[in-house]
Design an enzyme around this catalytic site. Structure first.
Site, PDB file in Angstrom:
ATOM      1  N   PRO A 137       0.770  -1.250   0.000  1.00  0.00           N
ATOM      2  CA  PRO A 137       0.000   0.000   0.000  1.00  0.00           C
ATOM      3  C   PRO A 137       0.803   1.304   0.000  1.00  0.00           C
ATOM      4  O   PRO A 137       0.774   2.080   0.954  1.00  0.00           O
ATOM      5  CB  PRO A 137      -0.856  -0.131   1.254  1.00  0.00           C
ATOM      6  CG  PRO A 137       0.000  -0.920   2.183  1.00  0.00           C
ATOM      7  CD  PRO A 137       0.722  -1.909   1.306  1.00  0.00           C
ATOM      8  N   CYS A 138       1.457   1.575  -1.102  1.00  0.00           N
ATOM      9  CA  CYS A 138       2.214   2.832  -1.232  1.00  0.00           C
ATOM     10  C   CYS A 138       1.287   4.044  -1.249  1.00  0.00           C
ATOM     11  O   CYS A 138       1.715   5.156  -0.941  1.00  0.00           O
ATOM     12  CB  CYS A 138       3.094   2.804  -2.478  1.00  0.00           C
ATOM     13  SG  CYS A 138       2.231   2.426  -4.003  1.00  0.00           S
ATOM     14  N   HIS A 139       0.009   3.835  -1.546  1.00  0.00           N
ATOM     15  CA  HIS A 139      -0.948   4.943  -1.549  1.00  0.00           C
ATOM     16  C   HIS A 139      -1.187   5.497  -0.143  1.00  0.00           C
ATOM     17  O   HIS A 139      -1.710   6.589   0.003  1.00  0.00           O
ATOM     18  CB  HIS A 139      -2.275   4.508  -2.197  1.00  0.00           C
ATOM     19  CG  HIS A 139      -2.934   3.352  -1.504  1.00  0.00           C
ATOM     20  ND1 HIS A 139      -2.571   2.040  -1.746  1.00  0.00           N
ATOM     21  CD2 HIS A 139      -3.911   3.307  -0.576  1.00  0.00           C
ATOM     22  CE1 HIS A 139      -3.310   1.236  -0.996  1.00  0.00           C
ATOM     23  NE2 HIS A 139      -4.133   1.988  -0.277  1.00  0.00           N
TER      24      HIS A 139
END
Length: 176
Positions: A133-135
């Protein structure tokens, strides 16, 4: 990203546009929105809509986008990155759903507190969007910084997860 082994791929339609999903013999190696920055050349990858890891990944991503899945259970192949990049990507996996953190907090988490720019570069090169989850990474001032899949998609993913964008003081706590 360097993929030393051949990958197989499939594409599925998400609410945020087409998503390319790729796997190696070791596990899920890529999830990219069509047209995403830093997407590798996939011209030699074989299409295999029946590959077991790809079938599981598409099913779990579909459930996620429908709001029915909060965690992913897939074997991941992150070997295409450097040791530093892999450490950043593993730190991303520890950011709880519904929360955000900063690049600086990620740097501190991996023992490189001064490497904020390098952390940002590694986050941007994350090959497994959504699942890694880089977001969930934002600026230290709470701003929604860039996203290789597009800022509109980052906003949509954070909304889907009902993420709270918090000031810096609280960000450090989410990674401890």
């Amino acid at each position: 990203m360097k993929f030393d082994t051949p990958l197989v791929q499939t594409t599925f339609q998400s609410p945020l546009g087409p998503v390319i999903v790729a796997a190696s013999d070791q596990g899920l190696a890529g999830v990219w929105f069509d047209g995403q920055r830093h997407m590798p050349d996939r011209s030699t990858w074989r299409i295999d809509d029946r590959h077991p890891v790809l079938v599981r990944a598409v099913h779990q991503l579909s459930e996620y986008f429908a709001g029915r899945r909060t965690m992913f259970d897939l074997p991941l192949d992150l070997h295409g990155g450097t040791e530093f990049q892999q450490s950043v990507w593993h730190a991303l996996l520890r950011i709880p759903r519904g929360t955000t953190t900063s690049y600086g907090a990620i740097g501190s988490r991996i023992g490189k507190p001064a490497a904020v720019r390098a952390v940002g570069a590694a986050v941007g090169l994350n090959p497994i969007s959504v699942i890694v989850p880089c977001h969930r990474v934002i600026g230290s001032d709470g701003s929604l910084t860039g996203y290789a899949g597009g800022l509109d998609r980052k906003v949509a993913l954070l909304k889907l997860e009902a993420a709270t964008v918090r000031p810096q003081a609280a960000l450090q706590e989410s990674l401890i």
